[in-house]
Every structure is written in C-alpha cells, then in structure tokens.
Design an enzyme around this catalytic site. Structure first.
Site, PDB file in Angstrom:
ATOM      1  CG  ASP A  65      -1.764   1.176   1.385  1.00 24.91           C
ATOM      2  OD1 ASP A  65      -2.236   1.671   0.357  1.00 24.91           O
ATOM      3  OD2 ASP A  65      -1.966   1.640   2.524  1.00 24.91           O
ATOM      4  CE  LYS A  88     -14.290   7.787  -7.141  1.00 31.09           C
ATOM      5  NZ  LYS A  88     -13.488   7.525  -8.346  1.00 31.09           N
ATOM      6  NE  ARG A 114      -3.637  11.933   1.087  1.00 26.29           N
ATOM      7  CZ  ARG A 114      -4.103  10.695   0.878  1.00 26.29           C
ATOM      8  NH1 ARG A 114      -3.352   9.823   0.251  1.00 26.29           N
ATOM      9  NH2 ARG A 114      -5.286  10.332   1.318  1.00 26.29           N
ATOM     10  CG  ASP A 173      -3.133   8.352  -3.024  1.00 27.31           C
ATOM     11  OD1 ASP A 173      -4.216   8.816  -2.627  1.00 27.31           O
ATOM     12  OD2 ASP A 173      -2.129   8.278  -2.309  1.00 27.31           O
ATOM     13  CG  ASP A 195      -3.720  -1.788   3.044  1.00 21.61           C
ATOM     14  OD1 ASP A 195      -3.970  -1.534   1.845  1.00 21.61           O
ATOM     15  OD2 ASP A 195      -3.328  -0.921   3.840  1.00 21.61           O
TER      16      ASP A 195
END
Length: 1539
Positions: free
Chosen positions: A624, A804, A857, A939, A1072
């Site tokens: 990750d 999102k 980000r 991402d 994960d």
C-alpha cells in the site's frame, strides 16, 4: 418550538423523523450487506475478517479514490446468508403471528454467554487426544507402539517405546490446558462481568431459559472443579478475615462516581452472579423508583428547552426569516399506567437478553450490541473506543435516537412503547440498518395517536467489545447478543498459512516412507524364504517360526517387525524439531531491538510462527502507499481559491523532479526552506495583525501562505476576500470531526477525525481564524475571526469508497441553506453547474494537476445554494430512504446523488503525506536483493508516480507505460496488451508463462507500468490475465492506482498462482486486509489508521524500513537454517537406520537389534537433537550488517537454491555411504578376531558390538552437523560436545545396573578396549572425509557468493560496519571509497536526458525515454489537449520565473517553471493529466439532470454579484497563454493549432 404536522401531510405519508444528521462516527463506513442476510457458519467467515473487502472510511479520498465502478465488495459478499431480520417489541404484547402454539415467542436468539475455550473438564481428555491425533506424526508413533505390544514382532521393550509419544502428548496437552484455562478464565470474567439491567420488567421477546440435564451436569462439574481450585488456592488464607462480600455490606456505600465496576475485575461475585436482595441501582439525576414507590410530580419535566413537546412551537431568530424546528416525537406514552416496579439492578453479562434495557457507565465495556436511547449528554452523544473491534484507539461518537432521549429512568422504560425492526446479524462493523416505530400520543387528546418512525444506523449502535469513554452513563436496548454480535461474527481465525518448505518436505517424507517400505519388503521376503528352507541350522536349533514355517505368514510378520526396527528412517521427530526452531526464531525476531519502533512502543511482532522461512524466499512485495510508504500524517500545504494558488512548500516529489533535471537539490532545498521560513514568519504576523487567534499554535501551522492572509484581509479586493472566507467556511463546516478541549489559557482545541486528511483540513481552517469550537445538538459552533456563530447541520451525506465525496447541508445564520461538498476532483468536476466558471475550472484544474505532480493529495471544494422548497422536497425523499431497512445504502446513495449536482466550484486543497524515514533506501535495497515491488494504492496516477520517483521505485532510466483503456472494452485491453508485449518480443502464450515460472531473475530496470482500477478490472479477466501478468513481469516496477481492496487481493492472487514464486503484502489499514491475507506472508504496519491490518497479518512492524531487516536478515537466515537443518536431519537418520539394515544381512533379516533398544529411543531424542536444533536457531553465514550491506545474497532464496531435491538426495547418499563405513568397519574389526577385555572376557556379543556402531554413528552425525555450520562459536561447539558425550554418559550409567540384563558392565568393557578408540577415530575420519573434501573443493574452486563475502569479511573489508549505526549500512565499495564520485556517475546515468533546447517539447517530466516511444506517443501533443496550451509555455524556458502581474509566489513559480519546461508530450491526452481529464469530465453528471435545475443555474449566474464565480481579469493570477504573452519575449515560432 415544533410545528404539529398537518392532517394533509399525515394523509400523504406518516411522519418519519430525520435520522441523526450529525454523523459522529469518526471512522470509516463500509457498504453493508443486505439487511436480511446472515452468516450460516463460522467457516464462511474465515476469509472475511474486519474490513477485508471494504474500503476504509475516509471523508477526503484517502485510499478511497477507487475507480468509478470498481469492484468494491462488502465484507460479507459471496457468503451464504439467509433472511434473519427481527422485530423486537418493548412494552407491546407479541402479536399472534409471533407466537407458537404454546404462546411462546417463535423467534429464538443466541445467549449472551460466549465460549471461546475449546474444552470443558469433561471433554478435555478425549477432545484433546482427538485433536492431537489429527497429526499424522502422532498416528505413526501410535501405530509403531501398537505393533510393539505384540511380542510376535520382536519389540524388546514396548513400554519404553511408548515413552516418547507419551511425553509429546502430555506436554502438548499441558500447553493446550494452560491456554484453554486462560481462555476459560477470561470467558468467565466476561460472562459474569457486571451490567445494570432492568429487572421486574416483562421482556416479551424471550421465553424462560430451560436448562437441560446435560447443561446441569456440565455446570456441576465446572463448579466442582472451581470449588476444588479455590479451596487449594485459599488454603493458606487467614480464617478469621471477613469475606469481601461481608465487608462490602458493612462498609459505607461509595458515591455514584465510584460505583463503576471494572469489567475485568476478578471479584468472585462476578462468578457467583448478582447478590440476592441487592437494592436497585438509582439513576442520575433522578432516582429510579423503588418497589411501590410512585413517580414524583415532575418525573417528566426535563427542564426548559430540554425537549420539544408536541403542540408547542419555537422559532430560531435570524436576520431574514423564521424556520420551524423539527418535531421528533417521543416513544414515551405519558398516559400509560405502569406498576412502577422496574428498576436497574446489577446483573451478569450472561443474563442479558434481546429486548432488555441496560444502563452503562463510563469506562464499562459494552456487553452486547445495544441501540442507544439516551445518554447523560443533553445532546444525546456518547463516546466509545473501538480498539477491541478494529484496533483504532481514537474515540468515536454515537448518538441517541431523537425519539427516545426522554427515556432516562426506569419509570420511563416502563412507559416507553415501541418496536424495532432490525436487519439480521452480519459481520460488517460499519453498517447497521433498523427502524424504530411507535404510536405518537397527542398531549392534548389522549385518545389520538399516529405512527411515527425514526431510522437507526450504525451511529446509534454500541457494539459489544467497545468501551464507553467520557460519558457518565448511557441507557439502551439490546438487539444482538452472544454469537450474533458483530465482534463474535468477526472473530474468525486468520486464514492458516503453511510454509513452502513444509509443503515440499511432505514429498521428502513420502520418499522416506517408500524407502522404508522397500527395506521392510526385502526383510519380509528374505525372512519368509529363509524360514521355508529345511536344510539350514534353524531347523535343528529353533522350535519353529511365529508363522509356523509358512513362508507368506513369516514374511508378513517380518515386514511389520522391520517397520518397528527401521522406524527412525521416517523422521517424525523432524516436525517437532521444526516447531521448536520456528518458535525460537520468532522469539529472536520479536526481541530484535533494531526493529523496535519507540514512538509507538512497538516491536516486530510475529503472529504466525510457522512461516519464518518463507520470509527468505520472497520474490514479490505488494505494498500500500498511504500509511505504508508514507507517514499518514497529513499536512495542509497548498490551496487554490477562486483561481488563485496559495501555499509555500518544498516536497520530496518536487525534489526528485529537480534531481532528474540535474538541479542541485541540496542547494535548492536549502534556498526553498529558507524562503518558506521567512514566509511563515510573515504569515503569523499577518494572522496576529488581522485577528489575535487564541487557538493558533505557531508550531502547528503547516499552511504557509502570507498572501492568503493578505487576501483574506481584503488586499486584493472584496471578491477574493469573500472567496477566501467562503472557502475556509466550507472546510470548517463540511466534516465529521470531534473537538477536544485541553484546558488552558487559552484552551487548546484538537480534532479527532475519521481520517488524517480531514483533521488537516479543519486544523488549517482553525489556524487562519475559522475555528470549530464544538457542537450543540444539531448545530456546529464556529469562531470566525473572533466572532462566534452557530450553523445548523441539516444533513451529512457520508463519504464512502464509491461516492468519493461527502457533503454537509447547512442552514446559515441568515436562514439560507447551503450544501458544501468536498471530494475527488473527478467527482466534483462531473457535478459542476453547466455553462459557468469555464475559466476558473480550467485554472483550478491546472493548479490541482501541479499540486499532484508535487506529490500532494488533492481535493476539490464546491457548494450549492438550496431554496427552502427544493430542500424540503429532497428531505422527504432522503428520510424515506433513511427509514428503509433493506437496501438502505443504495437508496441513500441514489437520493444523495440527486442533490449533489449543479455545484459551484470554490477551489481545491493539497495535502502532503511525507514518506516514512528510510523508505527510499529500503526500496532500493529490496530492489538490489532481486525483490520486485508493486504498489497498490487508491491514490491518483500523478500522485502515485511522483511518490514512486521520490522513493526510488522509479528512476530516469525507465520507460513509463501508462496502461489506460478508454472504452472499457476487453478487446481494446487485449490489443493494448499485445502492443506492449511486442516491445519485449512476446505474445503472451502459455509457453512464455511456463518459462516465466522458472525464471526468477529480476527484470532490467528499463520499464515500469502504471494502471488504474478501471483498466485493471479488464486485464484481470481470465482470458487476458496471462498477458497482463507477463507484461508486468517484464517491468521492474508496477503501480496500480485507484484500486479497491478486492482488486488488491486479486492482483496478489494472480501473481501467487500464475508464477512459481512467494509473495508478501504489506499495508496499514483495513482496506489492506484482503491482500495481506491473500499473500503467502502478510505484514501489517502499526500506524495511525488503527490495527486492522496488524490483527490480520503474520508479522507486524512499526515502519516500512523494518521490512528490509525482517526479510533480508531474519528471513534469509531462517530459510538457510531450516534448509540445512532438514537436510542434516534426513542424513543422520539414514546413517542410523541403514547401519541396522546392514546388520540384518548377517541375521537373515530376522529383525534382530544390533543396538540396545534404549539407543533407538534416545538417538533422535538426546544424542543428536541439540546440535541440529542449535544450527536451525543460531547459525549465521554472515552477520546482519553484512546481509544488509550485500543484499544480493538474498537472491539465492528467491531462486530457492538452499533446499532442493538434488541437495536432499545428496545428503541421503552421503548418509548411505557413512552407514556402510560405520557398520562394515566394525564388522571388519570383529571378523578376523574377537577383542577381549583385560580379565579375559570377550566383547563379541551383539550389544557390545552395537556400542561400537552406535558411538561411531553419533559422533559422525554430530561432527557432520558441525561441518555444515557456518558459525562456530563457543555455544555451538559446547552443545555439540555435550550431545556427543551423552552416549558415553548414558551407556556408562545404564550398564552399571543389572536391569540392563546382558548389557550389564558393557560400557566399561567396551570403553576399556583400545580397539574401540582406534576404530572410532579411523571410522569417523573415513566417514567425514568425502564431505570435507567436497566442501573444500567447492569453496576453493566453485565458491558461492556467500563464500566470497565471508572471505572478504575475514580480510577486513567489512570492518567499516563496526563503526556505522545506520539502519541500512552502506555497501562495501562506497564505504571504502572504491566507487566513483557521484558527480562522475550522474552524467552517465542521465546521458539520454541530454536533449537539445529546441527539442524541449520532447523532454518528459519523468523518465527521458518515454516521450518518443511507441507506448507513450500522443498524436495531439503539438497543440495540447482541450484548449490547454502547453506548447507555448515551453517557449518560456529562458524566463527566470513565471510571469505574474502582482506579487511573486516562490513555491508556485518554482513548481510551474520546473514542470512547464519538461512536460511530456503523451500526458496531454492521457488521464495522467488532471487538467485534461477534468475538462472532459466537467458537468457530466449535472448535464441532462433535468430541466428543474434551470432556475438554480439562472440564480447562480445572476444572483450575488459580490460572490461572482466568473473572476475579473484585474484580479487574476493566470497561467500565461499565447494571447497574453508580452511582445518583447523572444521565443521560437509557435506551432500551429491543430483540429
């Protein structure tokens, strides 16, 4: 005051109250399974642990930016479930359809008593033996013992033969008993822990619990054993000391604040249940009624303004209008007559049933899944800690239902009448759907009532296992108990994993079984034939065979006698030895202080102790990004508001970008950081000058933007001032954070958020003067530049991995309703109002693209003004969806989507998540070791690529293949795969895959591939998966972006099954878990996202860099040690067994022992066990520092050369040779003559001859192990010597007693003979000479890598490591100055990047080899994409900085000039380019939404001039375009615009 609903409204739809609109659940939400489904068995849950298939809830897009339509599965998807919804009645009689013929409830619910222990006192012995004999080794041992019982098979001492098995079974049973006793104690503590339950109350949902005779019998046994144990434990206790219960009754009762009992208190009262006659627990602040006590007159007076009462109205004053507050109703029937006998009384957890009222105090653990009715907080909030469920330690907030906040005392519980319609139990921790329904009474008319309902969500549910914090008390009702609670459903075991070497070992054991069978078959045949002859001596001296001289029967008897004789050939004790070795290896890993993370006080923690050797064979690592490679500590760095960029930062990705351009990064970073420090001082001065913000801590400021403060103060005009204010207001209102005040002057405010991103956004708003003070009911209180304002939160539309985005619908102080929305740029841009803000959108998109290229980000911020009618209409639809039990999530998503359209863009944010310490060096080191690293992240592509360059995953010499399928067509994906495979001369055939499975060489560092979630979903199709796998195998690095948790697991599964390799997955979050459990080895990082990954992992570490030591040091050591241990184990058993076999030649294979039987038992148990165990635990070929300095040594593990079948057979042949020498050297000694002792006694008998053979075999075997050991330290030599001397010790002791029978005095007689010592020395030398010679020749003429390194260590070439404390030591050449200077190497490395100035348009931002290649060429690159003119900007290379019409912006200009000069041609048409992508996505969801939005569009275009979104040119800070270029700039001719 509330407004009573009109009759017209009631006719249309029964009143349905609003849900808890202030979402207080400060963790991730997951899309739940259908409410009418339930798991059928624990086995169905094994692979569906917490969050294994669901994204972590994150309001800001972190790891949640999966592709639209990505395959995001719920944690229970695919399991077999059944409809198991339930209706729970409170103070309402069960309807007839809910009862059986006897009038009892049809529904049955699980008991709240849980059992995690395997055994009971009755079942322990039979059940434990049953489990132990599932082990094939124990079955084999038992079979040998049973054979030995029959004297016909020649076992001399069957009782002694059973000793090893008895010892093993007893020790294992003792270990299991201790473990299970601990579980039983914890179970009893938990089941008998105290809880305050409402008694003398009729719970109609459950029948009386009937205890069967079997349960009574078990309880009696348990009580009996507990009584004996307590009697033994208290045998020395003073007799006259009063019992604690007596003391408790005599002493004064403590105050209400001290009466909370610890859940894990060991008071025996918890085990004995509640005290009879104990008084009911009183409720704060008003006492509960005791028996026959009537309620006081003010029992239902909750204070002024505490609750809205029906028929009474109130208004909220504002500057513009009055708005009625919502009437929520109440489940209490004020006219109901009750017996007033109910009271809360301390009871045990195991007594809690579905439908019970319970009351919890602060710090108590939740006994069952409970719906919150009311709390001590007037706001109805309570705080829980969920670390027992998901490992997260931050507090979450749960809210009481609006309709039940009046239920605060026992008398209220009696008067409350309602029904809860709940979905069935399921495993999803982040989803719960139910509805509470009741008849609302009219205060003015007792006979009038109407039905009301309120939805129940996960925010109203307290889960078993959580702990109540910072809340005085909570009152709730139980909906799930025992095994139906979410924590118990999720208590499945992590999927068991077996080491690869253990799987391969099975075949070698089978080979030994075949050899054993052959030896026994030869024995049986020869014995049968021999006994059938009548002309041999046995016809005269024997009384016949056991088989009555029948050849076939004699042969069968001889066969089984040989099984006992040669039992050591099958190394069953090897399994026990390997368990010991692996356990000790795990202990050493745990105690490695160099993998201890002091910030979290967390060592490397092995959770699966049986796969340590797999760590030494890892070929692929799947990682990750956020929280694994990065720190997951978010810092707000930049923003773009109304088209103006703000923020000064120098990121790692930016440094990597400049490094690739040949810029001196050290000088540039120092200059940039100095500039940022100056700007930071300016900004703080500006903030203090504008408003002395008491909540600002100078050291916490991360958003360094003095120009933002200037614009906020009005320096750039009123438009930008209002834009900046509205932007920060959106950040301060659109969130779900919890505020925590630390007392002080001024008080310190901290934010507990569902994600680090959200905390960073709200913290930045606080720093610039928009401080979230707290919440008050449905209002959020802000301190805006010193002025306190209250905003009403009407609705919060939550974030999840599919949406999102998240939105908050706020009623402003002036009465207007504003929807604020933040989320991924693609989601926001697709929902913008069509036809407006074109210039702003393009500029903002370019800014966001630039931020992403700097490794930041990004998020977009937008808003929408709603009129009252529009909101009320939508609110009804939302409430209806919220009240649904089935498919609630889907319905809410559909309704939310209808209002999150036609948005107005405010700007965007950029947050930095810095790399963890040592990540670039760690990745580089793993690459040198031959390990391939794949990054699987949610991402965006740009961010992932920049981080890839920052952390050394990508470099300038790589061609970057951006794999993007635009039309979602499988044929297009296959064509693109064929095109890229052609670069490597491949077609993707099965033959190529077969060849790839045997090729473990790392690919050349020439290519890397980047793929997003949508394209990944296509290439994982079975028809083309092989081609994708082969393409990825040719690439040094693989980045999968915007992928879901299930896609992560699918990628791991593809590599694991498609290639013959071992995989490792590492991550830090619940998203994960799926890939961690799928990989051969799963590693969890204990970070800020909680411990879900850690709880599901095989190894847990504190930081990514520790992975290098875990794999390259401990993993390599473990694999090499175990491989050598196993080979030596097989060898020594061959020597021993075949020495017996050769003797059978001279006894006609009649099963005679040449050794004393005790030798056979003790050979593996004592004489030869310790050296081989010590080799497996402590042996080192090179030290840990050398292992890290020369990571190439690890490649031998990837190629699996330490344990191979040729090595196995080589050791077997060596053992066969040594067995021949061992036996026949002694045979040749005794053949010509018989040695005698000093007193004339001969030593030619069977057992004394066996002393010769046994001693030689033991000495040779132990010295052989020492030969194969690399590290000869004092401990290894000492243990070898002691083990070898044990045979002398045992022989001397055993033969000193007459119990040894014919062996009496045998030891003294043999050891006193010179022939013994002579033959011992000579035979051992002959046995070991071939191994010594082979090793010498190999190390001198054919050295392995490790042999060369060991020689260099001896020469002192690694002595520099003694002086370095670096976690990753430098390689020997660089440390000794043998390598070329960096300045000499760098130009050669970047030779291909030296492109002429006039060809700058072909020079890429990342690898120089990308732009002109077939994989990345873009036919539209000459004129940019979608009117975004990139080509002109390349002509400005000679400018010292970006043209600006006002003040300089160092960080923005530095990044812009850096990227404009080197923008790659292919990006303009690829989704790699955010600006181009967002232009295509603009308003795609808002267009065609319906004509009903026209009024909104018109209002947005023409209303509110001060807040106009079409920016004026005089205030712009634009990107220079060709129309705006100054005429005096010299530049090459501009290319013509294409169509």
């Amino acid at each position: 005051m509330a407004i009573k609903p009109t009759q017209e409204e009631l006719d249309i739809e029964r009143e349905i109250t609003n849900p808890a609109k202030r979402i207080r659940w400060a963790t991730h939400r997951a899309k739940g399974p259908k409410g009418d489904k339930k798991r059928q068995s624990l086995l169905d849950r094994l692979h569906k642990r917490v969050g294994s298939d669901e994204k972590k809830r994150d309001s800001t897009g972190k790891e949640g930016d999966v592709s639209d339509g990505a395959d995001v599965e719920s944690s229970t998807a695919g399991s077999e479930e059944q409809d198991n919804g339930r209706r729970i009645y409170f103070n309402i009689p069960l309807p007839a359809e809910e009862r059986d013929e006897e009038g009892l409830p049809k529904a049955t619910y699980a008991r709240n008593k849980i059992r995690t222990a395997k055994y009971t006192p009755i079942s322990f012995i039979p059940k434990n033996l049953w489990f132990q004999f599932h082990n094939i080794a124990n079955v084999y041992f038992l079979f040998i013992i049973i054979l030995g019982i029959f004297s016909i098979f020649g076992a001399s001492n069957p009782g002694l033969n059973a000793v090893p098995l008895i010892v093993i079974l007893a020790l294992t049973a003792l270990k299991d008993a201790i473990e299970d006793w601990r579980r039983t104690v914890l179970d009893n503590e938990l089941n008998n822990a105290p809880v305050h339950r409402l008694v003398d109350f009729n719970n109609v949902n459950t029948a009386e619990d009937h205890i069967s005779m079997w349960r009574k019998f078990k309880k009696a046994n348990s009580r009996g054993i507990a009584w004996v144990w307590n009697l033994w434990k208290n045998r020395n206790a003073p007799k006259n000391e009063p019992e604690w219960r007596d003391r408790a009754l005599k002493e004064a009762r403590p105050s209400a604040d001290t009466r909370r009992a610890s859940v894990f208190s060991r008071h025996s009262s918890y085990f004995s249940g509640p005290v009879e006659g104990e008084e009911g627990i009183q409720m704060t602040p008003v006492p509960s009624p005791l028996r026959d006590q009537k309620p006081s007159a003010d029992a239902f007076d909750f204070g002024e303004g505490a609750r809205l009462k029906e028929g009474v109205t109130t208004t909220v004053k504002s500057t513009t209008t009055q708005h009625a507050q919502k009437f929520y109703g109440s489940v209490i029937d004020p006219f109901k007559a009750t017996p007033d006998k109910a009271r809360f009384k301390k009871d045990a957890w195991k007594s809690v049933q579905v439908g019970d009222f319970v009351r919890l105090y602060t710090d108590e653990e939740i006994p069952a899944d409970i719906v919150v009715l009311s709390t001590s907080d007037p706001d109805g909030a309570c705080y829980v800690e969920t670390k027992n469920l998901d490992g997260e330690t931050n507090l979450k907030v749960r809210s009481a239902l609006h309709c039940s906040r009046d239920v605060r005392h026992a008398r209220h519980c009696e008067k409350a009448e309602f029904v809860i319609e709940s979905e069935g139990p399921h495993s999803n921790l982040y989803s719960y759907n139910a509805v509470i329904r009741w008849q609302q009474r009219d205060a003015a008319n007792p006979d009038s009532s109407y039905e009301m309902a309120e939805p129940i969500t996960i925010n109203n549910l307290l889960l078993r296992g959580c702990q109540l914090r910072n809340t005085e008390w909570v009152l709730g009702v139980v909906v799930f108990t025992g095994d139906e609670t979410k924590i118990m459903i999720n208590s499945g075991i992590t999927p068991s994993k077996r080491a690869k070497i253990s799987k391969d070992l099975n075949w070698n054991v089978i080979y030994n079984f075949i050899i054993l069978f052959c030896l026994c078959l030869v024995t049986g045949i020869v014995l049968g034939i021999y006994w059938s002859k009548g002309d041999t001596s046995h016809a005269w001296f024997e009384f016949g065979s056991y088989g009555n001289n029948i050849p076939a029967l004699d042969g069968v008897i001889g066969f089984w006698a040989a099984v006992i004789l040669f039992q050591n050939l099958v190394p069953i004790s090897l399994y026990i030895t390997l368990e010991i070795i692996r356990t000790l290896q795990a202990v050493f890993i745990y105690n490695d202080v160099l993998m201890y993370y002091d910030k979290l006080d967390y060592p490397c923690t092995p959770k699966s102790w049986n796969i340590s050797d797999d760590l030494g064979q890892i070929e692929y690592i799947f990682s990750d990004k956020t929280g694994t490679l990065t720190q997951n500590v978010m810092e707000f760095k930049k923003a773009t508001v109304n088209g103006v960029p703000y923020g000064e930062a120098y990121t790692e990705a930016q440094a990597g970008m400049q490094r690739r351009q040949g810029i001196n990064v050290e000088e540039e970073s120092a200059r940039a950081l100095e500039q940022i420090a100056r700007d930071r001082v300016r900004m703080l001065e500006g903030i203090r000058k504008m408003h002395d913000n008491p909540y600002l801590r100078d050291e916490d400021l991360t958003f360094v933007a003095p120009d933002y403060i200037s614009d906020l103060d009005g320096d750039s005009g009123p438009e930008q001032k209002i834009a900046n204010e509205q932007f920060m207001l959106a950040l301060a209102l659109c969130h779900t954070v919890i505020t925590e005040r630390t007392p002080g002057n001024p008080p310190k405010i901290e934010f507990k958020a569902q994600s680090p991103d959200e905390a960073a956004l709200v913290s930045t708003a606080r720093d610039v003067g928009f401080t979230v003070i707290g919440r008050e009911d449905d209002r959020i209180i802000l301190n805006i530049l010193g002025e306190e304002r209250k905003y009403t939160v009407l609705n919060t539309l939550e974030f999840n991995s599919t949406r999102k985005r998240m939105s908050a619908i706020i009623r402003m102080p002036n009465g207007k309703i504003i929807l604020f929305c933040k989320g991924a740029d693609s989601m926001i841009y697709s929902r913008l109002l069509p036809g407006v803000q074109r210039e702003l959108r393009q500029t903002t998109a370019e800014h966001l693209e630039m931020f992403a290229r700097e490794g930041l980000r990004t998020l977009c911020i937008a808003q929408k003004e709603l009129n009252e009618e529009e909101y009320q209409e939508w609110s009804k639809a939302y409430e209806e969806a919220a009240n649904a039990v089935a498919n609630r999530e889907e319905k809410l998503e559909e309704v939310s989507d209808t209002i999150e359209r036609d948005l107005i863009l405010l700007g965007g944010t950029a947050i930095e998540d810095r790399l963890q310490d040592g990540v670039p060096d760690a990745i580089s080191l793993l690459g040198k070791a031959g390990i391939k690293l794949w990054v699987l992240t949610g991402d965006k592509v740009e961010t992932a690529i920049n981080i890839g360059f920052s952390c050394n995953l990508l470099d300038n010499d790589m061609d970057l293949i951006v794999f993007k399928v635009d039309d979602d067509s499988l044929a297009t994906a296959e064509a693109l795969l064929d095109k890229n495979l052609a670069i490597f001369g491949m077609t993707g055939s099965q033959e190529e895959l077969d060849a790839a499975q045997t090729n473990h060489e790392p690919p050349a560092a020439t290519h890397a591939i980047v793929i997003d979630g949508d394209s990944l979903k296509l290439v994982l199709d079975e028809s083309i998966k092989i081609k994708f796998l082969l393409l990825c195998k040719q690439c040094r690095a693989v980045l999968c972006c915007r992928v879901s948790p299930s896609q992560k697991a699918a990628v791991v599964q593809m590599v694991k099954t498609g290639l013959d390799c071992l995989t490792l997955a590492i991550g830090d979050g619940a998203n994960d878990v799926a890939m961690i459990q799928e990989a051969h080895v799963g590693v969890g990082i204990a970070g800020v996202e909680g411990r879900a990954a850690v709880m599901s992992s095989d190894y847990a570490i504190g930081q990514f860099q520790f992975l290098t030591r875990l794999v390259l040091v401990h993993g390599r050591w473990s694999y090499r040690r175990l491989a050598e241990t196993i080979a030596n184990f097989f060898y020594k058993n061959i020597v021993w067994t075949f020495s017996l076999f050769w003797y059978q030649i001279y006894t006609n294979f009649d099963g005679q022992y040449i050794f004393d039987y005790t030798y056979i038992i003790l050979f593996n148990l004592a004489f030869t066990s310790l050296p081989v165990i010590l080799m497996g635990v402590l042996d080192q070929d090179v030290s840990d520092k050398v292992s890290l300095a020369v990571p190439q040594l690890y490649r031998r593990g990837i190629e699996r050369k330490e344990w191979t079948q040729p090595k196995f057979w080589g050791y077997m042949l060596d053992g066969l040779y040594q067995s021949v020498i061992t036996f026949f050297m002694v045979y040749l000694l005794f053949s010509p003559a018989v040695p005698n002792t000093m007193n004339g006694l001969s030593i030619d008998d069977l057992q004394r001859m066996g002393v010769y053979v046994a001693t030689i075999a033991v000495v040779a075997a132990n010295l052989f192990v020492l030969f194969n050991t690399y590290r000869w330290d004092w401990l290894m030599v000492l243990i070898t010597v002691i083990s070898t001397l044990l045979i002398w010790t045992w022989t001397g002791i055993w033969t000193s007693f007459t119990t040894s029978a014919q062996f009496y005095k045998g030891g003294a007689e043999v050891y006193g003979s010179l022939s013994f010592w002579a033959i011992l020395l000579l035979t051992v030398i002959i046995c070991l000479l071939p191994r010594f010679s082979a090793k010498s020749i190999q190390k001198i003429y054919f050295p392995l890598d490790v042999d060369i390194i060991r020689e260099q260590v001896t020469q002192g070439k690694f002595d520099y490591l003694k002086d370095t404390d670096a976690f990753i030591p430098p390689p020997p050449k660089k440390a000794n100055g043998a390598s070329e200077p960096a300045s000499a190497v760098e130009p050669a490395k970047h030779k291909e990047a030296e492109i002429l100035a006039q060809d700058d348009d072909r020079r890429p931002i990342y690898p120089p080899s990308i732009a002109p290649t077939a994989t990345t060429h873009n036919p539209r690159s000459q004129n940019g994409s979608n009117s975004t003119d990139y080509t002109f900007r390349r002509s400005l290379d000679g400018l010292p900085q970006r043209i600006s019409f006002d003040r300089p912006r160092p960080s923005f200009d530095r990044a812009r000039m850096s990227m404009d000069r080197v923008r790659p041609s292919f990006e303009a048409s690829s989704d790699f380019t955010s600006a181009a992508m967002l232009t295509r996505l603009e308003s795609s969801h808002s267009q065609g939404h319906g004509q009903g939005q026209g009024q909104q569009a018109q209002h947005s275009q023409h209303g509110g001039r001060a807040m106009s979104r079409l920016r004026k040119f005089s205030l712009r800070r634009p990107t220079v375009t060709r129309e705006e270029a100054p005429e005096n700039i010299e530049h090459p001719p501009l290319p013509k615009s294409g169509a």
